[in-house]
Design an enzyme around this catalytic site. Structure first.
Site, short mmCIF file in Angstrom:
data_model
loop_
_atom_site.label_atom_id
_atom_site.label_comp_id
_atom_site.label_asym_id
_atom_site.label_seq_id
_atom_site.Cartn_x
_atom_site.Cartn_y
_atom_site.Cartn_z
N HIS A 171 -10.87 -20.77 6.27
CA HIS A 171 -11.82 -20.29 7.67
C HIS A 171 -12.04 -21.52 8.55
O HIS A 171 -12.94 -22.54 7.60
CB HIS A 171 -12.20 -19.80 7.32
N ASN A 229 -14.86 -22.27 12.49
CA ASN A 229 -15.31 -21.58 13.96
C ASN A 229 -15.91 -22.23 14.72
O ASN A 229 -16.88 -23.96 13.17
CB ASN A 229 -15.76 -20.94 13.04
N VAL A 230 -15.53 -23.05 15.67
CA VAL A 230 -16.81 -24.33 16.05
C VAL A 230 -16.96 -22.96 17.80
O VAL A 230 -15.93 -22.07 18.25
CB VAL A 230 -15.52 -25.23 16.67
N ARG A 231 -18.17 -22.98 18.12
CA ARG A 231 -18.78 -22.34 18.80
C ARG A 231 -20.02 -22.95 19.51
O ARG A 231 -20.38 -23.99 19.21
CB ARG A 231 -18.57 -20.51 18.23
N HIS A 253 -24.09 -8.93 -3.54
CA HIS A 253 -24.00 -7.69 -4.32
C HIS A 253 -22.22 -7.89 -5.47
O HIS A 253 -22.52 -7.59 -6.50
CB HIS A 253 -23.05 -6.53 -3.68
N GLY A 258 -18.83 -5.93 21.96
CA GLY A 258 -18.21 -5.88 22.58
C GLY A 258 -17.07 -6.37 23.30
O GLY A 258 -16.05 -5.75 23.78
N ARG A 293 -13.49 -8.02 21.41
CA ARG A 293 -12.01 -7.24 21.54
C ARG A 293 -12.03 -7.28 20.13
O ARG A 293 -11.94 -8.18 18.66
CB ARG A 293 -10.83 -8.03 22.03
#
Length: 299
Positions: free
Chosen positions: A104, A106-108, A173, A256, A258
């Site tokens: 995985h 992710n860069v944001r 968990h 909201g 996709r």
């Protein structure tokens, strides 16, 4: 602060990663553009049924709105009610071969605005790896590449982001890590905008050097039904984390986004068993004892 420059980098990163993965796999990603009713949209690049990757997605999104979702303000309640803009690249790759790890990245970039006030901005992301059959040299290579990418911005960042990753990608968990970790960070703006943006570029650009050699080495290792069965079982942990804990998944659903693009991170096949434990001394047991542990891989 130039949002258009950040956006162009993310678009180029998506294109470069997809092009590299297509050469490795031999199959093309499908391209699916979408628009969001409340503002913005994205480009989903998805591969299913490939030679190397059973399923994978490399998504770009650029969305905006007038009220930050609760998942984005949980740690920053003072930002509730602000207009916002978010963009980035998120990818998950599920290889076919059980000896190749799921990954995985992710860069944001987030920015918020209130009339009459300076914008508030931050970067976030990282990358982590989830093996089914662990190899020490792969874990070391992955972590070393992450450390090297961060080194120009301060020697304290890799150990800080590694610990953050260990703590974040943890199934409370189950009382076990999701994988061998990597780096993870959020709400990062302690450097100047220019330096912070340079850092996120170094992380994004490090993904292919961190992961591709591992897949190239493991994709042709022979495997059988036992290994595929264990891979399917362990993929269940990935699903549990994404649906219960992952802030990115929650943000996408709450804002909201996709649904197809958000849930492309799910593996194509997965199984759960009741109270199953690997046989003592087996390769499957070694994953738990030697790899699903918080460990300094570079010592």
């Amino acid at each position: 602060m130039d949002n258009s420059t950040v956006k162009q980098y993310f678009l180029n990163l998506q294109s470069n990663i997809v092009g590299t993965l297509e050469k490795l796999d031999g199959h093309a990603f499908i391209t699916d553009s979408w628009e969001r009713a409340d503002g913005g949209g994205g480009i989903s690049r998805v591969l299913e049924g490939g030679e190397v990757f059973e399923r994978g997605g490399v998504n770009f999104s650029h969305v905006m709105g007038i009220n930050l979702p609760s998942s984005a303000t949980a740690h920053r309640p003072e930002l509730a009610g602000r207009s916002w803009e978010a963009m980035g690249v998120s990818l998950v790759l599920h290889p076919r071969n059980p000896y190749s790890p799921t990954v995985h990245m992710n860069v944001r970039f987030f920015s918020t605005q209130t009339e009459g006030e300076e914008p508030v901005w931050w970067f976030g992301g990282g990358m982590d790896m989830t093996p089914y059959y662990g190899f020490t040299e792969d874990a070391q290579h992955f972590h070393q590449t992450c450390k090297t990418a961060l080194a120009p911005f301060g020697n304290e960042l890799y150990p800080e982001f590694k610990t953050w990753c260990d703590n974040y990608f943890y199934l409370k968990h189950r009382k076990e890590p999701r994988g061998i970790g990597g780096i993870f960070f959020d709400d990062f703006n302690r450097l100047s905008f220019s330096d912070s943006f340079n850092m996120i570029q170094c992380i994004g650009n490090a993904f292919i050097p961190a992961y591709l050699p591992i897949v190239e080495r493991t994709k042709d290792i022979c495997y059988g039904e036992r290994e595929r069965d264990f891979q399917s079982y362990r993929r269940g942990r990935y699903v549990e984390f994404n649906l219960v804990f992952d802030r990115g998944t929650l943000f996408g659903l709450q804002s909201g986004g996709r649904t197809e693009s958000i849930l492309m991170s799910m593996p194509p096949t997965v199984t759960w068993r009741y109270n199953w434990h690997p046989e003592a001394g087996s390769a499957e047991a070694k994953l738990y004892s030697d790899f699903l542990i918080h460990k300094d891989w570079l010592t």
